[in-house]
Each structure stands twice: as C-alpha cells, then as structure tokens.
Design a protein around this motif. Sequence first.
Motif, PDB file in Angstrom:
ATOM      1  N   TYR A 210      -6.544  -3.746   0.144  1.00 45.66           N
ATOM      2  CA  TYR A 210      -7.250  -3.702   1.423  1.00 45.66           C
ATOM      3  C   TYR A 210      -8.157  -4.933   1.586  1.00 45.66           C
ATOM      4  O   TYR A 210      -8.111  -5.618   2.608  1.00 45.66           O
ATOM      5  CB  TYR A 210      -8.059  -2.406   1.528  1.00 45.66           C
TER       6      TYR A 210
ATOM      7  N   LYS B 165      -8.216 -20.026  11.016  1.00 42.07           N
ATOM      8  CA  LYS B 165      -7.119 -20.956  11.309  1.00 42.07           C
ATOM      9  C   LYS B 165      -6.961 -21.114  12.828  1.00 42.07           C
ATOM     10  O   LYS B 165      -6.834 -22.226  13.343  1.00 42.07           O
ATOM     11  CB  LYS B 165      -5.823 -20.412  10.699  1.00 42.07           C
ATOM     12  N   ASN B 166      -7.008 -19.976  13.536  1.00 41.42           N
ATOM     13  CA  ASN B 166      -6.858 -20.032  14.992  1.00 41.42           C
ATOM     14  C   ASN B 166      -7.977 -20.846  15.645  1.00 41.42           C
ATOM     15  O   ASN B 166      -7.750 -21.571  16.600  1.00 41.42           O
ATOM     16  CB  ASN B 166      -6.824 -18.617  15.580  1.00 41.42           C
TER      17      ASN B 166
ATOM     18  N   TYR C 180      -6.892  -0.555   7.739  1.00 41.96           N
ATOM     19  CA  TYR C 180      -6.314  -1.901   7.675  1.00 41.96           C
ATOM     20  C   TYR C 180      -5.445  -2.183   8.898  1.00 41.96           C
ATOM     21  O   TYR C 180      -5.494  -3.271   9.474  1.00 41.96           O
ATOM     22  CB  TYR C 180      -5.504  -2.063   6.381  1.00 41.96           C
TER      23      TYR C 180
ATOM     24  N   ILE D 104      -7.193 -24.510  15.135  1.00 41.10           N
ATOM     25  CA  ILE D 104      -6.133 -24.964  16.048  1.00 41.10           C
ATOM     26  C   ILE D 104      -6.676 -25.082  17.479  1.00 41.10           C
ATOM     27  O   ILE D 104      -6.382 -26.037  18.190  1.00 41.10           O
ATOM     28  CB  ILE D 104      -4.928 -24.006  15.981  1.00 41.10           C
ATOM     29  N   LYS D 105      -7.502 -24.112  17.855  1.00 41.11           N
ATOM     30  CA  LYS D 105      -8.089 -24.130  19.202  1.00 41.11           C
ATOM     31  C   LYS D 105      -8.911 -25.410  19.392  1.00 41.11           C
ATOM     32  O   LYS D 105      -8.852 -26.049  20.441  1.00 41.11           O
ATOM     33  CB  LYS D 105      -8.991 -22.898  19.372  1.00 41.11           C
TER      34      LYS D 105
ATOM     35  N   LYS E  65      -7.403 -12.010   4.423  1.00 46.57           N
ATOM     36  CA  LYS E  65      -6.300 -12.763   5.011  1.00 46.57           C
ATOM     37  C   LYS E  65      -6.413 -12.796   6.547  1.00 46.57           C
ATOM     38  O   LYS E  65      -6.216 -13.842   7.166  1.00 46.57           O
ATOM     39  CB  LYS E  65      -4.989 -12.070   4.604  1.00 46.57           C
ATOM     40  N   ILE E  66      -6.757 -11.653   7.118  1.00 48.84           N
ATOM     41  CA  ILE E  66      -6.923 -11.582   8.577  1.00 48.84           C
ATOM     42  C   ILE E  66      -8.050 -12.529   9.011  1.00 48.84           C
ATOM     43  O   ILE E  66      -7.921 -13.298   9.965  1.00 48.84           O
ATOM     44  CB  ILE E  66      -7.215 -10.132   9.043  1.00 48.84           C
TER      45      ILE E  66
ATOM     46  N   LEU F 216      -1.320 -19.908  19.645  1.00 52.64           N
ATOM     47  CA  LEU F 216      -2.075 -20.942  20.351  1.00 52.64           C
ATOM     48  C   LEU F 216      -1.296 -22.249  20.496  1.00 52.64           C
ATOM     49  O   LEU F 216      -1.260 -22.852  21.561  1.00 52.64           O
ATOM     50  CB  LEU F 216      -3.384 -21.225  19.610  1.00 52.64           C
TER      51      LEU F 216
ATOM     52  N   GLU G 196     -18.623  -9.080   2.690  1.00 54.52           N
ATOM     53  CA  GLU G 196     -18.319  -7.687   3.040  1.00 54.52           C
ATOM     54  C   GLU G 196     -17.378  -7.027   2.028  1.00 54.52           C
ATOM     55  O   GLU G 196     -17.571  -5.872   1.630  1.00 54.52           O
ATOM     56  CB  GLU G 196     -17.669  -7.672   4.425  1.00 54.52           C
TER      57      GLU G 196
ATOM     58  N   LEU H 185      -9.163 -15.156   7.474  1.00 53.10           N
ATOM     59  CA  LEU H 185      -8.718 -16.538   7.281  1.00 53.10           C
ATOM     60  C   LEU H 185      -7.809 -16.954   8.448  1.00 53.10           C
ATOM     61  O   LEU H 185      -7.862 -18.084   8.931  1.00 53.10           O
ATOM     62  CB  LEU H 185      -7.956 -16.632   5.958  1.00 53.10           C
ATOM     63  N   GLY H 186      -7.002 -16.015   8.904  1.00 49.69           N
ATOM     64  CA  GLY H 186      -6.129 -16.251  10.057  1.00 49.69           C
ATOM     65  C   GLY H 186      -6.942 -16.556  11.309  1.00 49.69           C
ATOM     66  O   GLY H 186      -6.604 -17.452  12.090  1.00 49.69           O
ATOM     67  N   HIS H 187      -8.048 -15.830  11.482  1.00 47.54           N
ATOM     68  CA  HIS H 187      -8.930 -16.072  12.633  1.00 47.54           C
ATOM     69  C   HIS H 187      -9.542 -17.470  12.540  1.00 47.54           C
ATOM     70  O   HIS H 187      -9.660 -18.182  13.535  1.00 47.54           O
ATOM     71  CB  HIS H 187     -10.041 -15.027  12.686  1.00 47.54           C
TER      72      HIS H 187
ATOM     73  N   MET I  44       0.843  -1.199   0.000  1.00 48.60           N
ATOM     74  CA  MET I  44       0.000   0.000   0.000  1.00 48.60           C
ATOM     75  C   MET I  44       0.881   1.252   0.000  1.00 48.60           C
ATOM     76  O   MET I  44       0.635   2.192  -0.747  1.00 48.60           O
ATOM     77  CB  MET I  44      -0.918   0.006   1.226  1.00 48.60           C
TER      78      MET I  44
ATOM     79  N   THR J 251      -7.967  -7.787   0.078  1.00 52.74           N
ATOM     80  CA  THR J 251      -7.151  -8.997   0.203  1.00 52.74           C
ATOM     81  C   THR J 251      -6.629  -9.125   1.633  1.00 52.74           C
ATOM     82  O   THR J 251      -6.653 -10.199   2.231  1.00 52.74           O
ATOM     83  CB  THR J 251      -5.938  -8.930  -0.765  1.00 52.74           C
ATOM     84  N   GLY J 252      -6.153  -8.000   2.179  1.00 52.55           N
ATOM     85  CA  GLY J 252      -5.617  -7.995   3.539  1.00 52.55           C
ATOM     86  C   GLY J 252      -6.661  -8.386   4.571  1.00 52.55           C
ATOM     87  O   GLY J 252      -6.399  -9.208   5.453  1.00 52.55           O
ATOM     88  N   VAL J 253      -7.859  -7.829   4.429  1.00 47.25           N
ATOM     89  CA  VAL J 253      -8.925  -8.133   5.396  1.00 47.25           C
ATOM     90  C   VAL J 253      -9.318  -9.609   5.290  1.00 47.25           C
ATOM     91  O   VAL J 253      -9.513 -10.285   6.313  1.00 47.25           O
ATOM     92  CB  VAL J 253     -10.144  -7.188   5.177  1.00 47.25           C
TER      93      VAL J 253
END
Lengths: 154, 106
Positions: free
Chosen positions: B78, B91-92, A134, B95-96, B84-85, A145, B28, B87-89, A87, B80-82
């Motif tokens: 933006y 993933k967590n 962002y 794992i949990k 990714k975040i 975790l 979204e 997708l990370g959640h 960005m 793509t970044g959101v």
Amino acid sequence: MKTFIKSVLIIISVFVLNACQTTKTAIFDQYTYQKTIEIKIETESLMDKANTPYNQNLQEIGELLQEVKTVMEYEKNRPNNEITYNMWRLLCEKDKNFIVGFLNQWQKSGTVSTTFIPEAKGQISEAFDLLIKYEVKKDKTNQGLLSDFINANN
Amino acid sequence: MDIDKIFNQLKEELLGIFNNSFKDLKGEAKKDLEEFLVQSEEKLRRWTLLLASGDITQDEFAWLVKSQKDLMLFHTLYATGVSKIKLGHFKNKVIKTIISTIIALI
C-alpha cells in the motif's frame, strides 16, 4: 524555425516522460472498487459461519473462491496495476493468513472458536480496507498531458 | 506463560521487517506504518491474553500472529503504491511546467 524549436522541445518532453514510466499507475476502476467491497462483505459473512462445520459450507466457499478468481484475473490484465494485483495475490496465497489461509484453518480444525472469528475477521477486513483505500487514491482520469499538447499543436 | 516475553519477541520480529522494508520511507507513509506497529502491540497483547485464558487455541493464536506479519506486507504494498501515485503527480507537474514553457516560447 518555429516548428524546429517546437519539435526539439517535444522530444525533450518525451524523454522526461519515458524516464518516468515506472511511476505509471492504473487509474481508478469502478468495477474493482465495487467488486472489492462485495467480496469483502461476502468473506465476512462466510467467516461468521466458521463455528459450523466446514463441510456444511462448501457451496458458499466454492462461490467465494470463484468470485475471487474472476477478480484476480481482471486485475492481472489491467495495465500498470501490479500493486493491486499483488495485494489480491497476497489475499489468496495458501501460505498467507488471509482468505485462503483462513479457509485452510477452518478446514483443518472442522470448526473454529467463536472468539477467534472476530479476531481473524478484523485481520482480513484490514487487508480489504487497504485494497479499497488504494483504489480510491488512484487518479480518476488518465492525465495525458503530453499527448494533449501534441494533439493541440498539430 | 510469560506474556511480556512472547510479546517482546514478536515486537522485535515486526520491527525487523519494518526496518528492512521501510528504511527509505518518509512522511505520511512512515507515519502510517508507525501507527501499524502501535496497533500490532495492542493486538498481540489481546491475543496473548485470549490464549492464556483458553479462549483461542494455540493454532488460532499462531494463525493470528502470522496474519499480523502478513498484514505488514500488505501495508508495504500500500505504502509503495501511494508513493508511486504521488511520484506520478510530481511527474505530471514537471511535464505541465515544460509544456507551459514551450507555449510561452513559441
């Protein structure tokens, strides 16, 4: 036997984790957040002067570009931070119409029209707002975790 | 100057970028980008009128139009970044769940 089952399950978890490496995103960074807001405000106030000759504002232009360069270097070296870094790269690319693109336009024409300034400012501010939004969306802590689990069971 | 003609041409170009870059987006992120297209329409109309009235030069008009296309790239990053975040959640959460299962089994 208990240790063996535990080890096997941990190995499975490690594979799951590795399979998801590409989703890693840098965590929220207070310095980035603050600096982005500061540079946004400095850019906007410099743009307000674009109806005066470019050559009369060289010092301020130089200072802004130097600050941007410092932040870009910082962002480049943060792990898993490709999106934010890209960005910033867009904001500063010569052939993209954001900070450097605006400065080029100003330099080329000497001054820009007073009607153009708020319109261009709106465009650059929108880009900055996305950067800020962002950064805020990023997780505030690193959720390790798996490592927490391994540490707790050793 | 045919404002509608200029506007429709620009809209088509933006839609082209939109369809190429965001065909896989859902929810979204897609909504955000559709909103971006609506805002683009308003801006393009305003800039075309400013050009027609002589309030901005042709160079400045061209600069603004290009900046809107560049903003589209910014929105892509933006979105793509959101994603990714998010997708990370996810993933967590996976794992949990695995960790809870391990603890329950041991």
